[in-house]
Motif scaffolding. Structure first.
Motif, short mmCIF file in Angstrom:
data_model
loop_
_atom_site.label_atom_id
_atom_site.label_comp_id
_atom_site.label_asym_id
_atom_site.label_seq_id
_atom_site.Cartn_x
_atom_site.Cartn_y
_atom_site.Cartn_z
N GLY A 112 0.97 -1.12 0.07
CA GLY A 112 -0.07 -0.05 0.17
C GLY A 112 0.73 1.19 -0.03
O GLY A 112 0.63 2.18 -0.57
N GLY A 113 2.18 1.17 0.34
CA GLY A 113 3.05 2.06 0.58
C GLY A 113 3.63 2.51 -0.65
O GLY A 113 4.06 3.47 -1.15
N GLY A 114 3.83 1.49 -1.56
CA GLY A 114 4.18 1.17 -2.92
C GLY A 114 2.99 2.09 -3.86
O GLY A 114 3.60 2.89 -4.65
N ARG A 115 1.85 1.75 -3.51
CA ARG A 115 0.63 2.28 -4.36
C ARG A 115 0.93 3.81 -3.95
O ARG A 115 0.65 4.57 -5.01
N MET A 116 0.85 4.09 -2.55
CA MET A 116 1.02 5.65 -2.45
C MET A 116 1.99 6.39 -2.92
O MET A 116 2.01 7.39 -3.24
N THR A 117 3.44 5.69 -3.10
CA THR A 117 4.63 6.19 -3.78
C THR A 117 4.25 6.55 -5.03
O THR A 117 4.31 7.52 -5.68
N SER A 118 3.47 5.67 -5.85
CA SER A 118 3.11 5.61 -7.14
C SER A 118 2.27 7.01 -7.36
O SER A 118 2.40 7.82 -8.44
N TRP A 119 1.26 7.01 -6.39
CA TRP A 119 0.43 8.16 -6.48
C TRP A 119 0.93 9.49 -6.28
O TRP A 119 0.72 10.44 -6.92
N LEU A 120 1.87 9.47 -5.53
CA LEU A 120 2.76 10.72 -5.20
C LEU A 120 3.26 11.19 -6.64
O LEU A 120 3.41 12.37 -6.87
N GLY A 121 3.86 10.02 -7.29
CA GLY A 121 4.36 10.40 -8.52
C GLY A 121 3.41 10.96 -9.53
O GLY A 121 3.61 11.74 -10.49
N CYS A 122 2.16 10.56 -9.26
CA CYS A 122 1.17 11.07 -10.29
C CYS A 122 0.64 12.26 -10.09
O CYS A 122 0.55 13.25 -11.02
N VAL A 123 0.76 12.76 -8.61
CA VAL A 123 0.08 14.12 -8.47
C VAL A 123 1.01 15.28 -7.83
O VAL A 123 0.69 16.24 -7.44
N ALA A 124 2.29 14.64 -7.57
CA ALA A 124 3.17 15.54 -6.78
C ALA A 124 4.56 15.32 -7.45
O ALA A 124 5.52 15.31 -6.50
N ALA A 125 4.60 15.11 -8.61
CA ALA A 125 5.84 14.96 -9.21
C ALA A 125 7.03 16.14 -9.17
O ALA A 125 8.15 15.65 -8.99
N ASP A 126 6.41 17.14 -8.79
CA ASP A 126 7.20 18.54 -8.35
C ASP A 126 7.99 18.19 -7.42
O ASP A 126 8.99 19.27 -7.06
N ARG A 127 7.45 17.44 -6.50
CA ARG A 127 8.33 17.39 -5.29
C ARG A 127 9.32 16.16 -5.24
O ARG A 127 10.22 16.38 -4.10
N PHE A 128 9.56 15.55 -6.13
CA PHE A 128 10.23 14.39 -6.03
C PHE A 128 11.31 14.23 -7.29
O PHE A 128 10.83 14.56 -8.17
N ALA A 129 12.62 13.78 -7.05
CA ALA A 129 13.54 13.57 -7.74
C ALA A 129 13.34 12.38 -8.53
O ALA A 129 13.89 12.04 -9.54
N GLY A 136 4.34 -2.76 -5.53
CA GLY A 136 2.97 -1.82 -5.50
C GLY A 136 3.06 -0.61 -6.73
O GLY A 136 2.47 0.26 -6.49
N LEU A 137 3.91 -0.91 -7.68
CA LEU A 137 3.92 -0.10 -8.95
C LEU A 137 2.48 0.19 -9.30
O LEU A 137 2.06 -0.74 -10.04
N ARG A 138 2.05 1.54 -9.49
CA ARG A 138 0.92 1.79 -10.29
C ARG A 138 1.14 2.88 -11.26
O ARG A 138 2.03 3.63 -11.01
N ALA A 139 0.07 3.22 -11.96
CA ALA A 139 0.32 4.21 -12.77
C ALA A 139 -1.21 4.88 -13.22
O ALA A 139 -1.72 5.17 -14.17
N GLY A 140 -1.61 4.88 -12.00
CA GLY A 140 -3.15 5.41 -11.95
C GLY A 140 -4.14 4.28 -11.78
O GLY A 140 -3.70 3.41 -11.55
N ASN A 141 -5.21 4.55 -11.53
CA ASN A 141 -6.21 3.71 -11.18
C ASN A 141 -6.70 2.81 -12.49
O ASN A 141 -6.42 3.10 -13.53
#
Length: 256
Positions: A112-129, A136-141
């Motif tokens: 679930g933390g991997g899905r959350m990590t993926s979600w951060l990539g989807c919606v907050a990419a400007d915060r992460f390098a 838990g790799l996802r690319a959206g629902n």
């Protein structure tokens, strides 16, 4: 939240920060213990922040991914804690305190933390390098009309984002072959391909053995060097199937 500082940490020199997200029903403390990421942090000189999610569940917590049921089977309501906002505030706090270098912030997490990590990539990419979801790799629902594919409308990163994902091919909870819970559905390969498309990768994907029983699928020729890599452990299950040195070697190549 637990914060692990490497030995010799100098407050005058902001360090890289890895946000470590626990699995559903877990805690940051247990995740820090089970991942052994503190040892890698001590070796390589980065900070680990291991927060608890905002929604209580069993003896731990679950992450709020909007529109996606938690392991309890319910979709978080509008009044549920906003974990994206919470993690953003955590980064801001550590950067303002001079601890963390905002150009070198990374996220990783299990299940679930991997899905959350993926979600951060989807919606907050400007915060992460870069990000590194584990089992838990996802690319959206999943797409409502065809759950074997990710829904492009649910993952629109603001910029190319390097991704390395880890999984085991014997994982029966989040199978890399797809299936499992409704929020899983599509394959890990489909998630990799979607991230490669989002990152504008142009080279044909390659597959190579990187260690005994570990092979890597990699997409290169991507915008801003935002490679996408998936490392699969043969016989690996639903656990922290990660070479932490390899994890850091990938993440540390990237700055925001």
């Amino acid at each position: 939240m637990l914060l692990h500082l490497p030995p010799g940490f100098d407050p005058a020199r902001p360090a890289p920060l890895v946000i470590l997200l626990h699995g559903s029903g877990g805690t940051g403390a247990a995740m820090l213990r089970d991942s052994n990421l503190a040892e890698a942090a001590d070796k390589h000189g980065f900070i680990v922040a291991a927060p608890d999610a905002g929604i209580p569940h069993d003896q731990g917590f679950v992450w709020n991914i909007p529109g996606v049921p938690t392991v309890a089977g319910t979709i978080p309501g509008p009044d549920a804690p906003d974990d994206v906002k919470f993690i953003g505030a955590l980064i801001d706090q550590l950067a303002k305190a001079g601890c963390a270098d905002p150009a070198r912030v990374y996220a990783t997490g299990l299940s679930g933390g991997g899905r959350m990590t993926s979600w951060l990539g989807c919606v907050a990419a400007d915060r992460f390098a870069a990000i590194a979801p584990v089992v838990g790799l996802r690319a959206g629902n999943p797409l409502a009309s065809d759950p074997t594919h990710p829904d492009p409308a649910t993952c629109r990163p603001s910029r190319p984002l390097p991704v390395i994902a880890f999984a085991g091919d014997a994982d029966t909870t989040n199978p890399i072959q797809g299936g499992g819970a409704k929020y899983w559905s599509y394959t890990m390969h489909a998630a990799e391909m979607r991230w490669a498309t989002l990152n504008g990768c142009t080279a044909a994907p390659t597959t190579r053995w990187v260690a005994p029983k570990v092979y890597e699928e990699r997409y290169t020729g991507c915008r801003d060097g935002a490679d996408v890599a998936g490392r699969i452990t043969v016989g690996g299950g639903h656990s922290w199937v990660v070479d932490n040195d390899a994890l850091w070697a990938f993440l540390s190549q990237h700055r925001r």
